[in-house]
Motif scaffolding. Structure first.
Motif, mmCIF file in Angstrom:
data_model
loop_
_atom_site.group_PDB
_atom_site.id
_atom_site.type_symbol
_atom_site.label_atom_id
_atom_site.label_comp_id
_atom_site.label_asym_id
_atom_site.label_seq_id
_atom_site.Cartn_x
_atom_site.Cartn_y
_atom_site.Cartn_z
ATOM 1 N N PHE A 1 0.808 -1.211 0.000
ATOM 2 C CA PHE A 1 0.000 0.000 0.000
ATOM 3 C C PHE A 1 0.846 1.268 0.000
ATOM 4 O O PHE A 1 0.419 2.300 -0.513
ATOM 5 N N ALA A 2 2.053 1.204 0.529
ATOM 6 C CA ALA A 2 2.972 2.347 0.418
ATOM 7 C C ALA A 2 3.354 2.554 -1.047
ATOM 8 O O ALA A 2 3.428 3.691 -1.527
ATOM 9 N N ALA A 3 3.571 1.469 -1.765
ATOM 10 C CA ALA A 3 3.900 1.567 -3.191
ATOM 11 C C ALA A 3 2.723 2.159 -3.971
ATOM 12 O O ALA A 3 2.922 3.006 -4.849
ATOM 13 N N LEU A 4 1.514 1.719 -3.657
ATOM 14 C CA LEU A 4 0.332 2.295 -4.309
ATOM 15 C C LEU A 4 0.190 3.783 -3.972
ATOM 16 O O LEU A 4 -0.138 4.586 -4.846
ATOM 17 N N ALA A 5 0.424 4.137 -2.713
ATOM 18 C CA ALA A 5 0.339 5.540 -2.297
ATOM 19 C C ALA A 5 1.353 6.381 -3.070
ATOM 20 O O ALA A 5 1.034 7.476 -3.558
ATOM 21 N N PHE A 6 2.567 5.886 -3.182
ATOM 22 C CA PHE A 6 3.602 6.616 -3.910
ATOM 23 C C PHE A 6 3.226 6.782 -5.378
ATOM 24 O O PHE A 6 3.353 7.872 -5.947
ATOM 25 N N ALA A 7 2.743 5.714 -5.989
ATOM 26 C CA ALA A 7 2.360 5.781 -7.403
ATOM 27 C C ALA A 7 1.250 6.807 -7.615
ATOM 28 O O ALA A 7 1.296 7.598 -8.563
ATOM 29 N N ASN A 8 0.281 6.828 -6.725
ATOM 30 C CA ASN A 8 -0.794 7.810 -6.814
ATOM 31 C C ASN A 8 -0.274 9.231 -6.610
ATOM 32 O O ASN A 8 -0.685 10.157 -7.301
ATOM 33 N N LYS A 9 0.647 9.388 -5.669
ATOM 34 C CA LYS A 9 1.221 10.712 -5.415
ATOM 35 C C LYS A 9 1.958 11.226 -6.646
ATOM 36 O O LYS A 9 1.816 12.392 -7.021
ATOM 37 N N VAL A 10 2.742 10.381 -7.277
ATOM 38 C CA VAL A 10 3.487 10.783 -8.475
ATOM 39 C C VAL A 10 2.523 11.245 -9.563
ATOM 40 O O VAL A 10 2.739 12.281 -10.211
ATOM 41 N N LEU A 11 1.445 10.508 -9.762
ATOM 42 C CA LEU A 11 0.454 10.878 -10.777
ATOM 43 C C LEU A 11 -0.190 12.224 -10.453
ATOM 44 O O LEU A 11 -0.291 13.096 -11.327
ATOM 45 N N VAL A 12 -0.608 12.409 -9.221
ATOM 46 C CA VAL A 12 -1.249 13.672 -8.823
ATOM 47 C C VAL A 12 -0.287 14.841 -9.026
ATOM 48 O O VAL A 12 -0.661 15.881 -9.576
ATOM 49 N N GLN A 13 0.951 14.690 -8.596
ATOM 50 C CA GLN A 13 1.921 15.770 -8.754
ATOM 51 C C GLN A 13 2.171 16.089 -10.219
ATOM 52 O O GLN A 13 2.324 17.248 -10.591
ATOM 53 N N LYS A 14 2.196 15.083 -11.059
ATOM 54 C CA LYS A 14 2.400 15.314 -12.494
ATOM 55 C C LYS A 14 1.243 16.124 -13.061
ATOM 56 O O LYS A 14 1.452 17.107 -13.779
ATOM 57 N N VAL A 15 0.019 15.755 -12.725
ATOM 58 C CA VAL A 15 -1.161 16.476 -13.222
ATOM 59 C C VAL A 15 -1.150 17.916 -12.719
ATOM 60 O O VAL A 15 -1.405 18.846 -13.487
ATOM 61 N N ILE A 16 -0.830 18.105 -11.454
ATOM 62 C CA ILE A 16 -0.790 19.463 -10.886
ATOM 63 C C ILE A 16 0.254 20.318 -11.608
ATOM 64 O O ILE A 16 -0.003 21.467 -11.945
ATOM 65 N N HIS A 17 1.417 19.763 -11.846
ATOM 66 C CA HIS A 17 2.504 20.561 -12.378
ATOM 67 C C HIS A 17 2.494 20.733 -13.895
ATOM 68 O O HIS A 17 3.230 21.577 -14.414
ATOM 69 N N ILE A 18 1.648 20.008 -14.610
ATOM 70 C CA ILE A 18 1.558 20.238 -16.055
ATOM 71 C C ILE A 18 0.450 21.230 -16.407
ATOM 72 O O ILE A 18 0.343 21.628 -17.552
ATOM 73 N N GLN A 19 -0.343 21.645 -15.425
ATOM 74 C CA GLN A 19 -1.403 22.608 -15.669
ATOM 75 C C GLN A 19 -0.793 23.985 -15.913
ATOM 76 O O GLN A 19 -0.022 24.473 -15.105
ATOM 77 N N PRO A 20 -1.153 24.618 -17.013
ATOM 78 C CA PRO A 20 -0.677 25.989 -17.250
ATOM 79 C C PRO A 20 -1.182 26.919 -16.148
ATOM 80 O O PRO A 20 -2.303 26.771 -15.667
#
Length: 180
Positions: free
Chosen positions: A156-175
Motif C-alpha cells: 500500500f505504500a507503493a500504491l500511495a507513492f504511485a498515486n502521489k506521483v500521478l497527482v503531482q504530475k497532473v498538478i505541475h503540467i497545468q498551465p
C-alpha cells in the motif's frame, strides 16, 4: 500476530462505514478556533494515529497567512473554513501545502467550493473502501502468515507513492493561467 491481525481486521470493518460530513452536514453557524479544531479532530480521528495532532491553532493561522484558507471574520470560522481545513488536514499527510493549494484551486475553478468539497468526501470514502476491500475481502487478513502481514505496508505504500506521483504530475503540467 493473531491479535494484530484481529485488530487490523476490526479497524478495517469499522472504516468501511467511515463517513466524512458533507457540506450540508457541516455547522452553518460560525465557530471559534477551539470549536473548529475540536470538530476537525472529531471528523478525522478514525484516519489518524492516536496521540498525533491532526490540526492546531498555529497550523490554522499559518494556512490563513499562506492564503490556503480565507481569513476568519472577527476571529470566527464558517463552513468554508471547515471544509478547506478537512481537505488540507487529510492531504497534508501526502502532499506539500503548495501542491494542495494548487489542487484545490484547480478543482474550485471548475466547480463550486460546496461541490468540490462533496466530491472530495465521496472520493476519499471510495478510496478507503477500495483499499479496505483489497485487505478484508482479498484474504490478506484471513492468513496469520507473518510474510503476508508484513507485505501489506509495502504494497500500500507503493500504491500511495504511485498515486502521489500521478497527482503531482497532473498538478505541475497545468498551465498557470488555467488555475488562477
Amino acid at each position: 500476530m493473531k491479535n494484530n491481525t484481529e485488530e487490523l481486521y476490526q479497524w478495517g470493518e469499522d472504516m468501511l462505514t467511515f463517513h466524512l460530513p458533507r457540506w450540508h452536514e457541516l455547522p452553518s453557524i460560525d465557530l471559534y478556533m477551539d470549536q473548529l479544531i475540536s470538530l476537525i479532530e472529531r471528523y478525522l480521528a478514525p484516519l489518524s494515529i492516536p496521540d498525533e495532532k491532526i490540526i492546531t491553532p498555529a497550523m490554522v493561522n499559518n494556512y490563513v497567512k499562506m492564503k490556503l484558507i480565507p481569513s476568519p471574520q472577527k476571529k470566527r470560522y464558517n463552513r468554508v473554513h471547515l471544509a478547506y481545513l478537512i481537505v488540507i488536514s487529510t492531504f497534508k499527510q501526502v502532499f506539500s501545502l503548495s501542491d494542495i493549494k494548487t489542487a484545490i484551486t484547480m478543482q474550485t475553478v471548475v466547480m463550486s467550493e460546496k461541490d468540490s468539497y462533496n466530491l472530495f468526501c465521496e472520493e476519499q470514502e471510495q478510496a478507503l473502501q477500495m483499499m479496505l476491500s483489497l485487505i478484508l475481502k482479498g484474504g490478506a487478513l484471513n492468513s496469520i502468515d507473518p510474510v503476508v502481514m508484513s507485505a501489506i505496508p509495502m504494497k500500500f505504500a507503493a500504491l500511495a507513492f504511485a498515486n502521489k506521483v500521478l497527482v503531482q504530475k497532473v498538478i505541475h503540467i497545468q498551465p498557470e493561467n488555467e488555475i488562477k
